[in-house]
Design a protein around this motif. Structure first.
Motif, PDB file in Angstrom:
ATOM      1  N   ILE A 139      92.216 -34.762   4.296  1.00 62.94           N
ATOM      2  CA  ILE A 139      92.759 -35.480   5.581  1.00 62.94           C
ATOM      3  C   ILE A 139      91.670 -36.011   6.332  1.00 62.94           C
ATOM      4  O   ILE A 139      90.880 -35.100   6.980  1.00 62.94           O
ATOM      5  N   GLN A 152      96.088 -33.034  16.833  1.00 66.11           N
ATOM      6  CA  GLN A 152      96.762 -33.007  15.397  1.00 66.11           C
ATOM      7  C   GLN A 152      96.370 -33.914  14.595  1.00 66.11           C
ATOM      8  O   GLN A 152      97.090 -34.643  14.015  1.00 66.11           O
ATOM      9  N   GLU A 153      94.891 -33.497  13.992  1.00 68.48           N
ATOM     10  CA  GLU A 153      94.529 -34.340  13.228  1.00 68.48           C
ATOM     11  C   GLU A 153      95.231 -34.401  11.753  1.00 68.48           C
ATOM     12  O   GLU A 153      95.261 -35.405  10.972  1.00 68.48           O
ATOM     13  N   ASP A 154      95.871 -33.420  11.736  1.00 65.18           N
ATOM     14  CA  ASP A 154      96.564 -33.177  10.463  1.00 65.18           C
ATOM     15  C   ASP A 154      97.909 -34.220  10.237  1.00 65.18           C
ATOM     16  O   ASP A 154      98.394 -34.402   9.200  1.00 65.18           O
ATOM     17  N   CYS A 221      89.907 -28.952   0.312  1.00 64.75           N
ATOM     18  CA  CYS A 221      91.384 -29.315   0.111  1.00 64.75           C
ATOM     19  C   CYS A 221      92.106 -27.831  -0.046  1.00 64.75           C
ATOM     20  O   CYS A 221      92.860 -27.406   0.723  1.00 64.75           O
ATOM     21  N   THR A 225      93.688 -26.569   3.010  1.00 69.54           N
ATOM     22  CA  THR A 225      95.112 -26.483   3.175  1.00 69.54           C
ATOM     23  C   THR A 225      95.584 -24.962   3.475  1.00 69.54           C
ATOM     24  O   THR A 225      96.541 -24.790   4.069  1.00 69.54           O
ATOM     25  N   GLY A 228      94.942 -24.224   7.301  1.00 63.74           N
ATOM     26  CA  GLY A 228      95.863 -24.774   7.875  1.00 63.74           C
ATOM     27  C   GLY A 228      97.348 -24.191   7.781  1.00 63.74           C
ATOM     28  O   GLY A 228      98.014 -23.970   9.005  1.00 63.74           O
ATOM     29  N   SER A 363     103.482 -27.816   6.066  1.00 67.45           N
ATOM     30  CA  SER A 363     102.112 -27.666   6.376  1.00 67.45           C
ATOM     31  C   SER A 363     101.402 -28.552   5.197  1.00 67.45           C
ATOM     32  O   SER A 363     101.534 -28.153   4.044  1.00 67.45           O
ATOM     33  N   TYR A 364     100.857 -29.647   5.660  1.00 67.81           N
ATOM     34  CA  TYR A 364      99.985 -30.440   4.579  1.00 67.81           C
ATOM     35  C   TYR A 364      98.540 -30.132   4.621  1.00 67.81           C
ATOM     36  O   TYR A 364      98.165 -30.053   3.405  1.00 67.81           O
ATOM     37  N   GLY A 365      97.835 -29.738   5.700  1.00 72.06           N
ATOM     38  CA  GLY A 365      96.651 -29.286   5.705  1.00 72.06           C
ATOM     39  C   GLY A 365      95.973 -28.830   6.814  1.00 72.06           C
ATOM     40  O   GLY A 365      96.897 -28.028   7.412  1.00 72.06           O
ATOM     41  N   ALA A 366      94.970 -29.048   7.065  1.00 67.25           N
ATOM     42  CA  ALA A 366      94.282 -28.516   8.647  1.00 67.25           C
ATOM     43  C   ALA A 366      93.641 -29.935   9.303  1.00 67.25           C
ATOM     44  O   ALA A 366      94.286 -30.859   9.054  1.00 67.25           O
ATOM     45  N   ARG A 367      92.895 -29.371  10.158  1.00 67.03           N
ATOM     46  CA  ARG A 367      92.111 -30.286  11.071  1.00 67.03           C
ATOM     47  C   ARG A 367      90.835 -30.223  10.858  1.00 67.03           C
ATOM     48  O   ARG A 367      90.052 -29.297  11.196  1.00 67.03           O
TER      49      ARG A 367
END
Length: 420
Positions: A139, A152-154, A221, A225, A228, A363-367
């Protein structure tokens, strides 16, 4: 006019055979000569690179030559050292997730900084000077949209609007062009399965010298992920009981993150005994083979009839979505991180959801800027075991075979392509 055009063509031919500084190349671009025609060299090195191309579903992935990608303001050119083989790429390759093609997949990378885009902020060039070892997050936050400003960069609006929707960076253009005909090739994240890639600086973090390039690729990733999911979506607390459904690259990372955060029971669920045996090395206190046992009954047995505090679904299938939702205790959290074929639906018992306060969270990932440095620290201090998380290493030429094996379930943990 004819003599001017002839002179331009002559200049282009000479540039294609000799090193061309970024400054000269940019001045040529201002005259209208395309970057596909100008032999852009990095530090006196080659003006082209190799990368893998996914053309369309059912067509083999091939290795092609590209013009050297040129970073723009706020972007960094990376000499790619390693790139992980992820199920998200596989969804694109199989046509299960719509994405622009032809494209270069691969989105968890390590590498070395070799160039900054023109007019890049000096803070970026000081943070990532030429030669810096880096990890790239899949991301890639723009840093200035509504969500990035809120931290909320994700959920970065530009990442989803441009990269995931169009296969480009945030000016609406790709950085990848085939050497033979100059045609554009799109980018899944940074298009990491290539010898060089362009990454927005906001998606990068410094990789310490103590960590290896190859194994560290999964930090961007698989581990990112998992972090996150556990840190933000689940808000995991010490003593929580956790179940992870699907023990691939991301699922196995969830086990390690759960252990790092102090989970009491960590239950790994899969249909392959080999993956479950490996899960015990990565922090699982219990394992369940879903092909042989009823997952919900077994989880209830392990947790004294309660269910787990947090369940994580890392496969992206309707059946395991339901298992995840049904395996949590009253008031528990079911965290969904597995991507599915476009249009897939998951079912949930509405009355239980309402009456027993079940929380279902995507939840798609982290920041990247906040979390990626923390993920790297977990690996640096040995809390996260990189060596056992990576089960296969291969070459760029073997990348297509690695995806085939991933599709057949023959990769236990994570495969990583070693590039340079």
């Amino acid at each position: 006019m004819a003599s001017f055009s002839s002179a331009c063509r002559s200049l282009v031919r000479k540039l294609s055979r000799a090193p061309c500084s970024a400054q000269v190349q940019r001045s040529l671009l201002s005259t209208g000569i395309s970057k596909e025609a100008v032999g852009y060299h990095v530090g006196g090195g080659p003006s082209y690179m190799r990368g893998t191309v996914f053309w369309e579903p059912g067509k083999p992935i091939t290795i092609e030559e590209f013009h050297m990608p040129l970073p723009k303001a706020g972007e960094v050119l990376i000499r790619t050292k390693a790139c992980g083989v992820c199920h998200s790429d596989l969804h694109v390759i199989k046509g299960e997730l719509p994405f622009a093609s032809p494209c270069v997949v691969g989105h968890e990378i390590t590498g070395e900084v070799v160039e900054h885009g023109p007019n890049t902020d000096r803070g970026i060039t000081r943070r990532f000077p030429i030669g810096t070892r880096v990890v790239g997050a899949f991301i890639m936050p723009c840093g200035s949209c509504h969500f990035c400003v809120k931290g909320q960069e994700d959920l970065c609006a530009d990442f989803f609007a441009y990269n995931r929707a169009q296969g480009t960076l945030y000016d609406g253009k790709t950085r990848l062009f085939l050497r033979g005909n100059g045609k554009p090739v799109f980018m899944y994240s940074m298009g990491g399965l290539a010898e060089y890639c362009v990454v927005p600086a906001n998606a990068l973090a410094v990789l310490p010298d103590s960590l290896p390039y190859t194994e560290s690729a999964i930090l961007g990733c698989a581990v990112f992920t998992a972090y996150g999911a556990m840190r933000h979506a689940a808000e995991l607390r010490a003593g929580d009981a956790v179940a992870v459904i699907g023990i691939g690259g991301v699922g196995s990372s969830c086990l390690q993150i759960a252990r790092a955060f102090g989970a009491s029971e960590i239950i790994a669920i899969d249909v392959q005994d080999e993956k479950l045996n490996n899960a015990k090395k990565l922090g699982a206190t219990h394992t369940i083979n879903a092909a042989k046992e009823d997952v919900i009954d077994k989880i209830k047995e392990i947790t004294g009839g309660m269910g787990v505090d947090v369940a994580v679904e890392a496969l992206g299938r309707p059946a395991t979505f339901m298992q995840c939702a049904n395996s949590v205790r009253d008031g528990g959290k079911a965290v969904m991180i597995g991507l599915a074929a476009a249009g897939s639906m998951g079912q949930v018992d509405i009355n239980r959801l309402v009456r027993r306060q079940i929380k279902i969270i995507g939840s798609y990932g982290a920041r990247a800027r906040q979390d990626l440095p923390q993920v790297i620290k977990l690996a640096e201090n040995g809390t996260f075991d990189l060596e056992n998380a990576v089960s296969r290493k291969c070459t760029l030429e073997e990348a297509a075979t690695a995806y085939e094996d991933l599709n057949r379930g023959q990769i236990v943990g994570r495969a990583v392509v070693e590039i340079m």
